[in-house]
Structures are given as C-alpha cells and as structure tokens.
Design a protein around this motif. Structure first.
Motif, PDB file in Angstrom:
ATOM      1  N   HIS A  88       4.285   8.336  -7.571  1.00  0.00           N
ATOM      2  CA  HIS A  88       5.593   9.007  -7.671  1.00  0.00           C
ATOM      3  C   HIS A  88       6.050   9.114  -9.128  1.00  0.00           C
ATOM      4  CE1 HIS A  88       6.612   4.739  -7.537  1.00  0.00           C
ATOM      5  NE2 HIS A  88       7.799   5.023  -8.041  1.00  0.00           N
ATOM      6  N   LEU A  89       5.355   8.409 -10.024  1.00  0.00           N
ATOM      7  CA  LEU A  89       5.597   8.532 -11.464  1.00  0.00           C
ATOM      8  C   LEU A  89       4.390   9.156 -12.151  1.00  0.00           C
ATOM      9  CD1 LEU A  89       6.973   4.897 -11.990  1.00  0.00           C
ATOM     10  CD2 LEU A  89       8.329   6.974 -11.645  1.00  0.00           C
ATOM     11  N   ALA A  95       3.157  14.703  -9.854  1.00  0.00           N
ATOM     12  CA  ALA A  95       3.530  13.508  -9.120  1.00  0.00           C
ATOM     13  C   ALA A  95       3.882  13.904  -7.682  1.00  0.00           C
ATOM     14  CB  ALA A  95       4.717  12.824  -9.795  1.00  0.00           C
ATOM     15  N   ILE A  96       3.882  12.917  -6.783  1.00  0.00           N
ATOM     16  CA  ILE A  96       4.144  13.201  -5.367  1.00  0.00           C
ATOM     17  C   ILE A  96       5.162  12.204  -4.815  1.00  0.00           C
ATOM     18  CG2 ILE A  96       1.814  14.116  -5.029  1.00  0.00           C
ATOM     19  CD1 ILE A  96       1.210  11.443  -3.514  1.00  0.00           C
ATOM     20  N   GLY A  97       5.638  12.491  -3.592  1.00  0.00           N
ATOM     21  CA  GLY A  97       6.548  11.575  -2.903  1.00  0.00           C
ATOM     22  C   GLY A  97       5.790  10.401  -2.312  1.00  0.00           C
ATOM     23  N   TYR A  98       5.288   9.538  -3.174  1.00  0.00           N
ATOM     24  CA  TYR A  98       4.425   8.436  -2.745  1.00  0.00           C
ATOM     25  C   TYR A  98       5.196   7.374  -1.961  1.00  0.00           C
ATOM     26  CZ  TYR A  98       1.140   4.519  -3.166  1.00  0.00           C
ATOM     27  OH  TYR A  98       0.302   3.461  -2.903  1.00  0.00           O
ATOM     28  N   LEU A  99       6.420   7.100  -2.361  1.00  0.00           N
ATOM     29  CA  LEU A  99       7.176   6.073  -1.649  1.00  0.00           C
ATOM     30  C   LEU A  99       7.412   6.481  -0.199  1.00  0.00           C
ATOM     31  CD1 LEU A  99       9.758   4.956  -4.365  1.00  0.00           C
ATOM     32  CD2 LEU A  99       7.465   4.065  -3.878  1.00  0.00           C
ATOM     33  N   GLN A 100       7.626   7.762   0.035  1.00  0.00           N
ATOM     34  CA  GLN A 100       7.768   8.225   1.417  1.00  0.00           C
ATOM     35  C   GLN A 100       6.463   8.015   2.200  1.00  0.00           C
ATOM     36  OE1 GLN A 100       8.746   9.765  -1.486  1.00  0.00           O
ATOM     37  NE2 GLN A 100       9.833  11.671  -0.977  1.00  0.00           N
ATOM     38  N   GLU A 101       5.321   8.250   1.538  1.00  0.00           N
ATOM     39  CA  GLU A 101       4.035   8.033   2.197  1.00  0.00           C
ATOM     40  C   GLU A 101       3.874   6.563   2.589  1.00  0.00           C
ATOM     41  OE1 GLU A 101       1.335  10.279   2.827  1.00  0.00           O
ATOM     42  OE2 GLU A 101       2.959  11.714   2.504  1.00  0.00           O
ATOM     43  N   VAL A 102       4.249   5.670   1.686  1.00  0.00           N
ATOM     44  CA  VAL A 102       4.094   4.240   1.955  1.00  0.00           C
ATOM     45  C   VAL A 102       5.019   3.792   3.089  1.00  0.00           C
ATOM     46  CG1 VAL A 102       4.426   1.939   0.964  1.00  0.00           C
ATOM     47  CG2 VAL A 102       3.288   3.715  -0.376  1.00  0.00           C
ATOM     48  N   VAL A 103       6.254   4.293   3.095  1.00  0.00           N
ATOM     49  CA  VAL A 103       7.194   3.926   4.164  1.00  0.00           C
ATOM     50  C   VAL A 103       6.674   4.417   5.508  1.00  0.00           C
ATOM     51  CG1 VAL A 103       9.509   4.344   5.079  1.00  0.00           C
ATOM     52  CG2 VAL A 103       9.203   3.768   2.668  1.00  0.00           C
ATOM     53  N   ARG A 104       6.126   5.639   5.573  1.00  0.00           N
ATOM     54  CA  ARG A 104       5.566   6.143   6.824  1.00  0.00           C
ATOM     55  C   ARG A 104       4.413   5.246   7.291  1.00  0.00           C
ATOM     56  NH1 ARG A 104       2.939  10.939   6.121  1.00  0.00           N
ATOM     57  NH2 ARG A 104       2.887  11.299   8.372  1.00  0.00           N
ATOM     58  N   GLU A 361      10.394  10.591  -5.192  1.00  0.00           N
ATOM     59  CA  GLU A 361      11.679   9.900  -5.101  1.00  0.00           C
ATOM     60  C   GLU A 361      11.531   8.501  -5.681  1.00  0.00           C
ATOM     61  OE1 GLU A 361      13.181   9.753  -1.160  1.00  0.00           O
ATOM     62  OE2 GLU A 361      13.450  11.935  -0.974  1.00  0.00           O
ATOM     63  N   ALA A 362      12.605   8.001  -6.236  1.00  0.00           N
ATOM     64  CA  ALA A 362      12.632   6.630  -6.750  1.00  0.00           C
ATOM     65  C   ALA A 362      14.084   6.243  -6.946  1.00  0.00           C
ATOM     66  CB  ALA A 362      11.862   6.517  -8.065  1.00  0.00           C
ATOM     67  N   VAL A 363      14.326   4.963  -7.107  1.00  0.00           N
ATOM     68  CA  VAL A 363      15.684   4.512  -7.385  1.00  0.00           C
ATOM     69  C   VAL A 363      16.109   5.030  -8.751  1.00  0.00           C
ATOM     70  CG1 VAL A 363      15.435   2.443  -5.965  1.00  0.00           C
ATOM     71  CG2 VAL A 363      14.869   2.356  -8.395  1.00  0.00           C
ATOM     72  N   GLU A 364      17.399   5.141  -8.941  1.00  0.00           N
ATOM     73  CA  GLU A 364      17.908   5.548 -10.243  1.00  0.00           C
ATOM     74  C   GLU A 364      17.502   4.514 -11.291  1.00  0.00           C
ATOM     75  OE1 GLU A 364      19.589   8.193 -11.431  1.00  0.00           O
ATOM     76  OE2 GLU A 364      19.258   9.164  -9.488  1.00  0.00           O
ATOM     77  N   PRO A 365      16.960   4.968 -12.412  1.00  0.00           N
ATOM     78  CA  PRO A 365      16.561   3.985 -13.433  1.00  0.00           C
ATOM     79  C   PRO A 365      17.780   3.254 -13.984  1.00  0.00           C
ATOM     80  CG  PRO A 365      16.463   6.236 -14.308  1.00  0.00           C
ATOM     81  CD  PRO A 365      16.709   6.356 -12.837  1.00  0.00           C
TER      82      PRO A 365
END
Length: 488
Positions: A88-89, A95-104, A361-365
C-alpha cells in the motif's frame, strides 16, 4: 517507559548488542544456525493458510514462489513491482489497497466469512514493461497477470543454447567454423558490480541497478538476435554451464538484461553461485582444470521484452560489493554449445483474468516537521594514480520532529566499499550509523562503525559501538574478530 527504567532497558539492550556479521561469518555453511528457522527444511510443518507477498525489486520475492510451489495448504501469492516496502506504500508504483486484501484474508480464515478471497488465480503478479535503466522509478508500467498454480501449466521453460557470444535459437546446433566449440573465458575485474544496486532495494535513489554496459565490459556476454516479436517471461530463468576454473574457490554471477535498440541495457534479474557448492551438501574445493556442470538459478521476475530488443546474458567471476569476492581472481572457461539459458516463457496473448485492487489506504501519518533535510548520495570513484576505487553511499533521513510528542528523530548511514586494482585481498566494506533521539533537554544517540576486510585465509571484523546521553559517553564497546574462510 517512565522514570529511570528507560535507561536500564537501554543499557540492557546495548549490552546484548554486537556486529551481526560476526555471527554470520561463523556459520558459512547451511548448519543448524540457519536451518532452525527455514520453512524449506519441512514444508509439511506449515499447516495454516498462507498469503505471501513481495515485490520484484525486493530481496525476498523468491520466497513467494517457493511457498506456492511447495506448501500443501490454501495459499495465494502477490508480487508487484515494489521494493522493500508494504504494497500500500509500494515504490515503484503502482501501489495497491493491500490492507484491504489482508483484512479480507483474515476475515475469511479467522471469522469464517465467505468473501471470495480464495477465488481467482493462485499467483497475481505485475508483468513489467521494458524501461530504460534507472537507479529509481516512480512507476513501472505493466499489467496484472494471474497464474492458476505454480508451477503454472501456462509457462513453458524454453532452452536456448549458448554459442560464441550469442544466445542461440531453441534446438539450434552449434555452427561449424573457425573457433567453434572453443572455450570462452572470463576473469572479471573487481569493478563489475559497482552498478548492481542494493540486494533489497528501498527505491531510495539510487539503489536500483544502473545501465549494465559498463558491467558487461568485464563479463562474458551472450546476446540474442533482435526479437522478431514480443516475449514475456514469468518465473526464475536458469543458466546451465559446463565449465572449468583455475582456482579451488570460485563464484559466478549471471545477469539477464533487456537491451534496447540504442544499446541501453536494463538488468532484469540476476543470480550468484559459489561454485564450491555444486555437490548440494557441504561445499568442496574445485579441482582446477576439471570439467564441471552447474545450474545457476536467477531470481524470479516477470518481464516483457519488446520486438527489436535483445535478451542479454552476462557472466562474471565477481560481483562486488553485492557479493563478497573469492580469495583470488578466477579464470572461468565456459564450454559453448554445452551450456544453455532457459527462460520461463508465458505465451503472449494469453487471456488474463480481470485482476484489480482497491485504492491504497492507510492511517493518517503522524504530524511531523522537518528540522534537518535528508541527504541521499551514491558515488562511484576511481583514482588512476594508486588504482583505488570506491563506492560511497550516504542515506541520511535528516531530523524529523513528531509534533504530538515533541520527539526529534535522526538517522544517518554512511557506507563505503573500496578496493585497489584487482587485488582481491584489498576489498573492504565499512558501514557507519548514527541514531539520535531528542526531546527538550533530553538527548541520546548511538554510533556504530563496522569494517569488514579479508585476506586469502580469513575475514577480519573491526567494530565499535558508542552510546551517549547528551555529550556524555555512557557505553562503549570494541570488537576485533577474525574468522577463517570456509571455501568462500
């Protein structure tokens, strides 16, 4: 951590620190030190579903394909164009929506949700388009492709014979004529490898490999004819060599490059093999003049070669400083016609499943403020008076203030790899790091300096660790260790 307990923990950690390289040098064979944490010792011991991800510019992409090929559990693989960063970075992009992939993935396997996470191909990977050589990329053009399994029934290993400085066509026999069948020799200078980049790139300029033409000047080079049509490969190319050497310890580095019509050469992948490890068990010294056969497995890749480009294979007997060189210069003699390059060819036009990802997607830095500017440098130098050459690297993150807690953090790393002419006993690597943390009138920093040198029989490590509170040095330790070379 409050009160004085932080100081106790810090000193405890300092007491337990030391130069990692010393322990690594003490285990130059694949002994219990390495095996205890290696999945490959018993793939059947892995009994949980696996989602493995990496990037083609990272140092760990091979772990993804090896897991998919060898474990017997529900599994998926994801390899993008990225360096050593989370997808995701991901840099180079996209970059891709990796966090969404991991949550799924976790929702399915931990909560039992039927969300289709196991649908689609086993491996999703980024097929990279041809690009001019660069030490850093913002984006790598390409597309997502999928394979139903690994090994994939859609990928065909195509073997090309190696002739005098050219890559032959599959099934071609060695042409007759003057010089046909004569061994091809190379004894590479230590300068081969200056443009190799980092083993695990962070896409931090300039840690990707640069134009390979200068590297090829000290290598044994085989070129294909200009390609009449597009070729795509996905997997690990292999080079099978029939060879002799004139020293008991030798290595070979194999590089596969994409050569544009203007001559620019972009490294696609590479592999390095200590030739004393041919037997598959413990290393054995080579017998000078004896004919051997070796298979060099290059790192996995997904790469498209356009029409009109050439595929280039380059062989060198050193690849410093990416790999520590052997004790002495080595003359490698390769038998053409008896050696091959095998490419994992994926048919062009094979319909790709519609692979897409959500936006990153990621948390706000955290809110930060730059107090000192970062610095990046990578300089190659050569003195023609004393023949000393060097690669000097600076990676300085500057000083950053984390506003919410008022903490200032700084990091500076300086590396130098130098040598004299082709004196293999002169190679020297040095890495010096400074880490600092400041809040108000409280300030700490650690400084480490590690130097690795060698002669024909031993490695030598010199290292220091110093820690400061303010300007008072509160901890100091020195190391001076020599370790015998073990066919390295």
């Amino acid at each position: 951590v409050v009160g004085e307990s932080w100081r106790e923990l810090w000193h405890e950690r300092l007491e337990g620190s030391g130069p990692w390289v010393v322990e690594w040098l003490r285990h130059q064979r694949r002994d219990a030190y390495w095996r205890h944490a290696s999945v490959c010792e018993d793939y059947s011991a892995l009994q949980v579903p696996v989602l493995a991800s990496s990037g083609w510019a990272d140092g760990y992409s091979n772990a993804v394909t090896r897991l998919l090929e060898n474990v017997d559990v529900p599994r998926k693989g994801l390899i993008g164009p990225w360096s050593h960063k989370f997808p995701h970075l991901g840099e180079p992009g996209p970059a891709i929506g990796y966090l969404q992939e991991v949550v799924r993935w976790w929702d399915h396997w931990l909560k039992g949700e039927e969300n289709g996470v196991m649908d689609g191909p086993m491996l999703r990977s980024w097929m990279q388009e041809s690009m001019p050589p660069s030490t850093s990329y913002e984006e790598r053009p390409g597309r997502w492709v999928g394979e139903p399994s690994l090994p994939s029934p859609r990928i065909e290993p195509v073997s090309h014979p190696l002739f005098a400085h050219r890559i032959g066509h599959p099934g071609e026999t060695e042409p007759e004529g003057p010089g046909a069948g004569e061994p091809l020799t190379v004894r590479s200078p230590l300068s081969v490898g200056q443009f190799a980049g980092k083993w695990a790139s962070y896409n931090a300029p300039p840690d990707l490999p640069y134009d390979q033409r200068e590297e090829d000047g000290g290598s044994l080079v085989f070129d294909s004819e200009p390609l009449p049509e597009r070729v795509e490969i996905l997997g690990s190319p292999t080079v099978e060599l029939e060879f002799t050497v004139d020293r008991p310890v030798a290595q070979v580095a194999a590089r596969l490059s994409d050569v544009a019509p203007d001559g620019a050469s972009t490294r696609v992948t590479y592999g390095v093999l200590n030739l004393t490890h041919l037997a598959g068990g413990d290393p054995e010294p080579l017998v000078p003049g004896h004919r051997y056969r070796a298979v060099v497995r290059l790192n996995g890749t997904a790469q498209a070669f356009p029409p009109g480009h050439r595929v280039r294979l380059s062989l060198s007997t050193s690849y410093w400083p990416l790999a520590w060189p052997p004790p002495e210069p080595v003359l490698l003699s390769v038998e053409p016609g008896a050696s091959t390059l095998t490419l994992p060819v994926r048919p062009v036009g094979e319909p790709d499943e519609g692979i897409s990802f959500e936006e990153p997607e990621a948390v706000e830095p955290l809110a930060t403020r730059e107090l000192a500017a970062p610095e990046q440098s990578w300089q190659v130098s050569r003195d023609l008076v004393d023949y000393r050459s060097a690669l000097d690297i600076v990676k300085d993150s500057g000083v950053t203030r984390y506003e919410e807690i008022g903490l200032d953090v700084g990091r500076r790393a300086v590396e130098r790899y130098d040598w004299v002419a082709d004196d293999f006993g002169s190679v020297r690597g040095r890495s010096a790091w400074t880490m600092r943390f400041t809040r108000g009138d409280w300030s700490t920093r650690t400084e480490t300096d590690t130097v690795l040198t060698c002669d024909e029989k031993q490695f030598h490590v010199y290292a220091t660790l110093d820690a400061y509170e303010g300007e008072e040095r509160v901890f100091s330790r020195n190391w001076k260790v020599s370790v015998d070379r073990d066919l390295t």
